[in-house]
Each structure stands twice: as C-alpha cells, then as structure tokens.
Design a protein around this motif. Structure first.
Motif, PDB file in Angstrom:
ATOM      1  N   SER A  21       0.690  -1.626   0.202  1.00 46.40           N
ATOM      2  CA  SER A  21       0.188   0.179  -0.110  1.00 46.40           C
ATOM      3  C   SER A  21       0.833   1.433  -0.061  1.00 46.40           C
ATOM      4  O   SER A  21       2.106   1.444  -0.388  1.00 46.40           O
ATOM      5  N   LEU A  59      -8.250   4.120  11.564  1.00 53.30           N
ATOM      6  CA  LEU A  59     -10.145   3.170  10.786  1.00 53.30           C
ATOM      7  C   LEU A  59      -9.345   2.939   9.550  1.00 53.30           C
ATOM      8  O   LEU A  59      -9.374   2.234   8.970  1.00 53.30           O
ATOM      9  N   THR A  60      -9.770   4.457   9.107  1.00 51.70           N
ATOM     10  CA  THR A  60      -9.385   5.051   7.937  1.00 51.70           C
ATOM     11  C   THR A  60      -8.005   3.781   7.103  1.00 51.70           C
ATOM     12  O   THR A  60      -7.324   3.932   6.223  1.00 51.70           O
ATOM     13  N   ARG A  63      -7.607   0.867   6.731  1.00 47.42           N
ATOM     14  CA  ARG A  63      -8.150   1.134   5.364  1.00 47.42           C
ATOM     15  C   ARG A  63      -6.901   1.315   3.850  1.00 47.42           C
ATOM     16  O   ARG A  63      -7.014   0.517   3.064  1.00 47.42           O
ATOM     17  N   LEU A  64      -6.005   2.427   4.403  1.00 49.50           N
ATOM     18  CA  LEU A  64      -5.212   2.893   3.352  1.00 49.50           C
ATOM     19  C   LEU A  64      -3.919   1.843   3.118  1.00 49.50           C
ATOM     20  O   LEU A  64      -3.467   1.519   2.695  1.00 49.50           O
ATOM     21  N   ARG A  66      -4.131  -1.475   3.647  1.00 49.95           N
ATOM     22  CA  ARG A  66      -4.918  -2.071   3.047  1.00 49.95           C
ATOM     23  C   ARG A  66      -4.694  -3.582   4.204  1.00 49.95           C
ATOM     24  O   ARG A  66      -4.645  -4.730   3.820  1.00 49.95           O
ATOM     25  N   LEU A  69      -9.487  -4.929   8.935  1.00 53.41           N
ATOM     26  CA  LEU A  69      -9.875  -4.613  10.320  1.00 53.41           C
ATOM     27  C   LEU A  69      -9.952  -5.677  11.001  1.00 53.41           C
ATOM     28  O   LEU A  69      -9.661  -5.362  12.266  1.00 53.41           O
TER      29      LEU A  69
END
Length: 234
Positions: A21, A59-60, A63-64, A66, A69
């Motif tokens: 990522s 949490l973001t 996501r960024l 990869r 969660l």
C-alpha cells in the motif's frame, strides 16, 4: 479452547504485513513523526467527539494500508481485561463533578458522575486508538525501516554524544519481541495444558480465574525473557 492458545493471532504490534500500500512506501521518518504527534493528540484530547474522530482516522489508516480491520481488532482483545478493570476502578474511585456535571449514583464511597463516565469511555477509546496506531505503524514498517527511521530522526542528538544507533536498535528489538514473547507463551500454555492445566475453559468475564490460570506461566516467561536478553548482550 483452541482459541486460547492462538496468542500470536491476537498480537499485531511488532509484526510486519507487506501489502504494497501507499502507507508501506511512506518515509519511515514521516510515519514515526506522525505517530508521535497523533499519540500526543490522543493523550491531550478529553472529549467524546475528538476521540471519535481519532478512532475513525485510525480505521481509515487500516483501509489505506490495506490491512484487514478484523486483524486490527484482534490486537485489542488481549487488552480487554485490563480495560475492564481500569473502567471499574475509575467508576468506583473517580467521583469528581465539574461545573455543570451530574451525579447519577451515590452510595458510600461509590459515586458515579457524568465526569467519571466520560473518563471511562474516553480512556477505553484512547487504549483502542493507541493499539490501532501502533499496529498500523509496525504492520506497515519493516524492522530495517523502523531502525533507520528512528536513527535518522534522532541523528542531531549525536552532536551531544547520545548513542542514537544503539537506542534505535533497542527500541526496535523491544517492539519486535512482543510477538516473540507471545509465541513463547503459547508454547508454554500448550506444554502446561498437556500436563492437565486449564486455559480458556472459563467464561471471558471471569477475569480473576483467568488471571490465576496465567500465574504458572509468569516465572517461565520471565526466564525466557532474561535468557534472550542475555543472548542479545553477548
């Protein structure tokens, strides 16, 4: 029962998960500086909204980066008993009421107020946020990058003869030892279980019993830690 022995699955701090990522390719110095700033911001923030925004930001980042969660949430599980004990202590012994606050329950020395409830919620959110941030940092940064990043950030301290390289190496080894100790403890639990010891048979909320079950592992774990430390020194 089998989940009680899978400690390494619940230890996300100190492990590296290459996903390719954009977060992984960031400069480790930037990630370390941002991590420090975010930790300080979380420690200072005392509001629901501020910690909620910080949690959403964490949490973001997953996501960024990869990173699943569910993998990040599994890192919070080992801290749940400590969070519960801390919450109970705060409810029992923190009875202060600020201007405009309310008292919801009072009996003897127990005094539950709006401020004590806010402290419990904010403290729990802080623990989760710190674990999330630490997990993202180590999961997206290799050992070599982490060591070089710390060394470069602290480079100016070499002018005052501060052992920057040794300090960076010590910090990195300490972080990477977390999953190693979890693996050692998992082996000890399996060995003790083969001799009749009980692990993970009680309900999750029986914290006292689970703590007593862990006592036979404390001394062997300390012996392993000291032995590994001696090997590093040599």
């Amino acid at each position: 029962m089998s989940s009680a022995f899978e400690l390494t699955r619940n230890i996300t701090i100190g492990q590296y998960l290459p996903t390719g990522s954009a977060v992984h390719f960031m400069d480790p110095r930037f990630k370390l500086a941002a991590f420090t700033i975010l930790i300080l911001a979380i420690a200072i923030c005392e509001t629901y909204l501020g910690n909620l925004l910080a949690l959403l930001f964490c949490l973001t980042l997953f996501r960024l980066a990869r990173i699943p969660l569910s993998y990040g949430i599994s890192g919070v599980k080992p801290a749940v008993p400590f969070i519960i004990i801390l919450a109970v202590l705060q409810l029992l012994f923190y009875g202060e009421v600020a201007a405009g606050g309310s008292v919801y329950f009072e009996y003897g020395f127990v005094r539950i107020t709006s401020d004590s409830i806010r402290l419990v919620v904010v403290s729990a959110m802080r623990f989760v946020e710190v674990i999330f941030l630490s997990s993202v940092l180590t999961l997206s940064t290799s050992t070599t990058e982490l060591t070089h990043g710390i060394e470069r950030l602290l480079g100016p301290l070499q002018k005052v003869r501060f052992p920057v390289h040794a300090f960076a190496l010590i910090i990195t080894i300490a972080i990477r030892f977390v999953p190693t100790f979890a693996m050692e403890m998992e082996k000890m639990m399996k060995a003790q279980a083969s001799r009749g010891a009980e692990f993970g048979t009680g309900e999750w909320w029986r914290i006292v019993k689970r703590t007593k079950d862990m006592f036979p592992l404390i001394i062997p774990l300390f012996n392993v830690a000291l032995s590994r430390a001696e090997d590093l020194i040599l």
